[in-house]
Design an enzyme around this catalytic site. Sequence first.
Site, PDB file in Angstrom:
ATOM      1  N   GLU A 108       0.800  -1.157  -0.214  1.00 58.21           N
ATOM      2  CA  GLU A 108       0.368   0.389  -0.324  1.00 58.21           C
ATOM      3  C   GLU A 108       0.756   1.015  -0.143  1.00 58.21           C
ATOM      4  O   GLU A 108       0.934   2.004  -0.495  1.00 58.21           O
ATOM      5  CB  GLU A 108      -1.074   0.051   1.121  1.00 58.21           C
ATOM      6  CG  GLU A 108      -2.079  -1.234   1.053  1.00 58.21           C
ATOM      7  CD  GLU A 108      -3.309  -0.681  -0.260  1.00 58.21           C
ATOM      8  OE1 GLU A 108      -3.583   0.165  -0.194  1.00 58.21           O
ATOM      9  OE2 GLU A 108      -3.456  -1.719  -0.936  1.00 58.21           O
ATOM     10  N   SER A 145     -41.610 -22.372  46.598  1.00 55.50           N
ATOM     11  CA  SER A 145     -41.110 -23.298  45.609  1.00 55.50           C
ATOM     12  C   SER A 145     -39.497 -23.657  46.144  1.00 55.50           C
ATOM     13  O   SER A 145     -39.414 -24.823  45.326  1.00 55.50           O
ATOM     14  CB  SER A 145     -41.788 -22.636  44.189  1.00 55.50           C
ATOM     15  OG  SER A 145     -42.855 -22.664  43.689  1.00 55.50           O
TER      16      SER A 145
END
Length: 416
Positions: free
Chosen positions: A86, A347
């Site tokens: 590049e 529960s």
Amino acid sequence: MNLKPRGRRILSAALALAAACAAAFFALDALFPFPAHRLSPAASTVVLDGRDQPIRFFLAPDQSWRFPVALDEVAPVFLDAVVASEDRQFFRHPGVNPVAVAKAALDNLRAGRVVRGGSTVTMQVARMAEPSARTFGAKLAECFRALQLELRHSKREILEFYVNMAPFGGNIVGVGAASWFYFGKPPSMLSLSEAALLAAIPRSPNRLSPVRHPEAAARARASVLAAMQACGAATPEGAAEARDAGLPQRLTRPPLIAPHAAQMALARQGRAARIRTTVEARVHELARQAMRARLTELRAMGVENAAVVVIDVATRRVLSLAGSADYLDDARFGRVNAALARRSPGSALKPFLYALAFEDGLAAPESLLLDIPITLGGYDPRNYDGAYRGRVEAAEALAHSLNAPAVRRSEERRVG
């Protein structure tokens, strides 16, 4: 003709021009400061386990995959590939390479269209920070921004901006994300072939996608390898071997290990590039397998989902947390974190109540219990569905969390 005075006049004119250009640049720099905040866009979040292995990714706010990395976390061969292909003069020019720009302008004039940009790495960073159409005016603005970058940042900083901002197709941004999605590895482990491919893709991310356009991607990789070989960054043998290496045929899927634990970590610590947890992926998988095996039996009794939490009692570290059997099972609300779901205290105590009854020999899983209305001191316990079932086995009463049999069992134990 006296050349000496003429030379002085030329030198004075050149110095005056240089001073004027410098003054103009600094004036424009003050009027149009570089948008520095665009050099560090928001990162995606990578959640890691206790061994620093990724267990889940979260998209950046702009819906991009972006994993910022420091240059020290990137394989040197990738940086060599970028500079060689590049901007070979990257470490020498001031942000703009006049020779490259002139050659690009000449090629574009000959072709009658833009066929070459002549952009340096610094100019590409400027363009990624401020995307614009490819026009002559935009190129001048890009050059100006590149000079601003070079004025304020070192070459390594600019190169780091590039590797974290370069586009790699779709919503994949930066080499950190690209390395993962294309190769399933961190950028520190890239090979020569992989580095060359990733260095090429940002030129045209969609056209050079190795998944959709493997032939074009292979040619672009070969071009990068040739550039690396030409400047000594790759040996002929290494480049040849890299050219023959296979290309990725599909993108790597993001990890989805302990997704509920990862979601909890994100909620607790907020957006960050990396979040570390104490989850151990191996322990989590063993716990999840055990849970799923047990759930196969429980589903025959009406239990549709489960959760598991594994804690190291010595260190109090959470080694595993699965809020459901399958996070992606929407039919069974898999995304709901049952490990944190609110539960009725009653529960939660029922399993201990039945365990005591079994331990004392007062009942067994097959024992028949009465699920009929009962009133104790004005307390009238009802089942969650408002119905009663008459005689039920203890195992069924516990699996369905029936209130009446549990209260009756508790009262019998208290009296007994």
